[in-house]
Design a protein around this motif. Structure first.
Motif: not given
Length: 210
Positions: A13-39
């Motif tokens: 869970r921590d790994h997924i959340a940290a990865t997602a946060h990096a995507l949110f910071e890079r692309d913006g929260y609204e633009a990031v999808t669950m599929e992108q987070i998984a990948a």
């Protein structure tokens, strides 16, 4: 075995959340999808949804992990203050600064937290602020600063919902100070939880002493 399973689940869970946060910071929260987070996290979509049913849950987990990490040093500073009012004011001042720096996450966080309340969903642990509030309330009750006829846990939840309401007001009202909203919320809480309470019918009564 159970401890190992729980530890592995938390690490995932921590790994997924940290990865997602990096995507949110890079692309913006609204633009990031669950599929992108998984990948990006290199986990199967099923694994992702098993841990987090929606994107907001991923964000909330990351935010709570950050808060947990910060509370260790912050708690010592808070507890060094003498009164309940000064202790909570110190905590809220730091919280206001944190929210100012992470304003882009405030709206989805609030939406998810109130969705949890509506659905009585306990899947995501509550903010680490609540146990700290409960400790501060218990200390204040022993010191005679707050009324003793309600449990510290109940009063902690009341204080936290005032906290969330202040964040909502700040989000919906451009130009206002979150620190000031927190200050007003704390004053309202202390007025209601203080040693003099209002009984049914509008009469004043003194709370019982422990």
């Amino acid at each position: 075995m159970a401890d190992r399973t729980a530890r592995k689940r938390r690490q995932t869970r921590d790994h997924i959340a940290a990865t997602a946060h990096a995507l949110f910071e890079r692309d913006g929260y609204e633009a990031v999808t669950m599929e992108q987070i998984a990948a990006q996290a290199d986990v199967a979509r099923g694994t992702l949804y098993n841990h987090f049913p929606v994107k907001e849950a991923v964000l909330v987990h990351w935010m709570h992990a950050q808060l947990e990490a910060d509370l260790g040093t912050l708690a010592a500073e808070v507890l060094s203050r003498e009164s309940f009012l000064s202790r909570v004011a110190t905590l809220l001042d730091v919280s206001a600064q944190w929210w100012e720096q992470h304003r882009q996450y405030a709206a989805p966080y609030i939406r998810f937290r109130f969705q949890q309340v509506r659905d009585a969903d306990e899947g995501e642990p509550s903010s680490g602020l609540i146990p700290l509030y409960a400790r501060l309330v218990a200390d204040a009750q022993k010191a005679g600063e707050l009324r003793p006829d309600a449990s510290p846990e109940r009063l902690a939840f009341y204080l936290h919902f005032l906290y969330l309401a202040a964040v909502m007001t700040w989000l919906g009202t451009p130009g206002i100070s979150l620190a000031e909203e927190f200050s007003q919320a704390l004053a309202f809480f202390v007025q209601g939880a203080g040693q003099t309470a209002t009984a049914p019918g509008g009469k004043k009564r003194a709370s019982r002493r422990s």
